[in-house]
Design a protein around this motif. Sequence first.
Motif, PDB file in Angstrom:
ATOM      1  N   TRP A 160      -3.233 -25.410 -24.284  1.00 47.59           N
ATOM      2  CA  TRP A 160      -4.469 -25.826 -23.623  1.00 47.59           C
ATOM      3  C   TRP A 160      -5.221 -24.637 -23.012  1.00 47.59           C
ATOM      4  O   TRP A 160      -6.433 -24.497 -23.243  1.00 47.59           O
ATOM      5  N   SER A 162      -5.162 -21.469 -23.876  1.00 47.02           N
ATOM      6  CA  SER A 162      -5.672 -20.645 -24.981  1.00 47.02           C
ATOM      7  C   SER A 162      -6.870 -21.311 -25.653  1.00 47.02           C
ATOM      8  O   SER A 162      -7.854 -20.651 -25.996  1.00 47.02           O
ATOM      9  N   PHE A 163      -6.780 -22.623 -25.832  1.00 46.00           N
ATOM     10  CA  PHE A 163      -7.886 -23.362 -26.439  1.00 46.00           C
ATOM     11  C   PHE A 163      -9.164 -23.219 -25.618  1.00 46.00           C
ATOM     12  O   PHE A 163     -10.255 -22.961 -26.159  1.00 46.00           O
ATOM     13  N   ARG A 165      -9.941 -20.854 -23.516  1.00 43.44           N
ATOM     14  CA  ARG A 165     -10.437 -19.478 -23.544  1.00 43.44           C
ATOM     15  C   ARG A 165     -11.158 -19.183 -24.860  1.00 43.44           C
ATOM     16  O   ARG A 165     -12.226 -18.563 -24.877  1.00 43.44           O
ATOM     17  N   GLU A 166     -10.581 -19.631 -25.961  1.00 37.99           N
ATOM     18  CA  GLU A 166     -11.118 -19.282 -27.269  1.00 37.99           C
ATOM     19  C   GLU A 166     -12.337 -20.108 -27.657  1.00 37.99           C
ATOM     20  O   GLU A 166     -13.211 -19.616 -28.385  1.00 37.99           O
ATOM     21  N   THR A 167     -12.417 -21.354 -27.186  1.00 39.71           N
ATOM     22  CA  THR A 167     -13.513 -22.222 -27.616  1.00 39.71           C
ATOM     23  C   THR A 167     -14.604 -22.405 -26.558  1.00 39.71           C
ATOM     24  O   THR A 167     -15.746 -22.699 -26.914  1.00 39.71           O
ATOM     25  N   ARG A 168     -14.239 -22.218 -25.279  1.00 42.31           N
ATOM     26  CA  ARG A 168     -15.219 -22.480 -24.222  1.00 42.31           C
ATOM     27  C   ARG A 168     -15.367 -21.307 -23.253  1.00 42.31           C
ATOM     28  O   ARG A 168     -16.032 -21.428 -22.241  1.00 42.31           O
ATOM     29  N   ARG A 169     -14.680 -20.216 -23.552  1.00 39.75           N
ATOM     30  CA  ARG A 169     -14.756 -18.994 -22.747  1.00 39.75           C
ATOM     31  C   ARG A 169     -14.357 -19.229 -21.291  1.00 39.75           C
ATOM     32  O   ARG A 169     -14.860 -18.577 -20.377  1.00 39.75           O
TER      33      ARG A 169
END
Length: 207
Positions: A160, A162-163, A165-169
Amino acid sequence: MAPRTKERILAISLRLFNEMGYDTVTTARIADEVGISEGNLWYHFRTKKDLVRAHQYALIRRIDTHLAIESTPENVLEKYSQFSRLVFEEVWEYQFLYRDQAEFGRTSPELEDKVHRVYELTTAAVQKMFSHMIEAGHLVMPPEELSPLADNVWMVIRYWPSFLRETRRIVKLDKTALNAGIRHHFALFETSLTPQARAYFDANAYV
């Protein structure tokens, strides 16, 4: 004095890693926040990787708490609520370990073995609680689906941060983001829950 200094280094480095990301934080920044020289910090932790290892061991000790939770068909809603809150609170406290592994990489074979064991035990605990939900009539699902469901639950929990950070900064989790993770994990199986079980989790499972 040395143990207190070491504890302060750990507390402050954890806060900085969580707030700013592993790559962004330098040992100089940590030393400055602690109020010591960088050489003094190196006396306790030679590298940032040494700090990561210390935090990983601390997280593994913390995880023992949720692994100690035992459910029965009679108390499984209460115990699963407690279990899920504790797991996501661990994600909250050590969010950089879940989020920044691509930055700090591998630490040690010994730790990797311990982490692998944690994954196995946590997934088995989740599967056992789902079995108790089925037995108590809270969850309607074929037993053969429990193993992939438990894996999926763990994947949502583990990745969660990582998700986000990678998709919503989103680097630093707030409680809204944390509860959104809890909500996403319930979305995996809530349509198979009875209305009463769903209402119980809505009222008791969030941080």
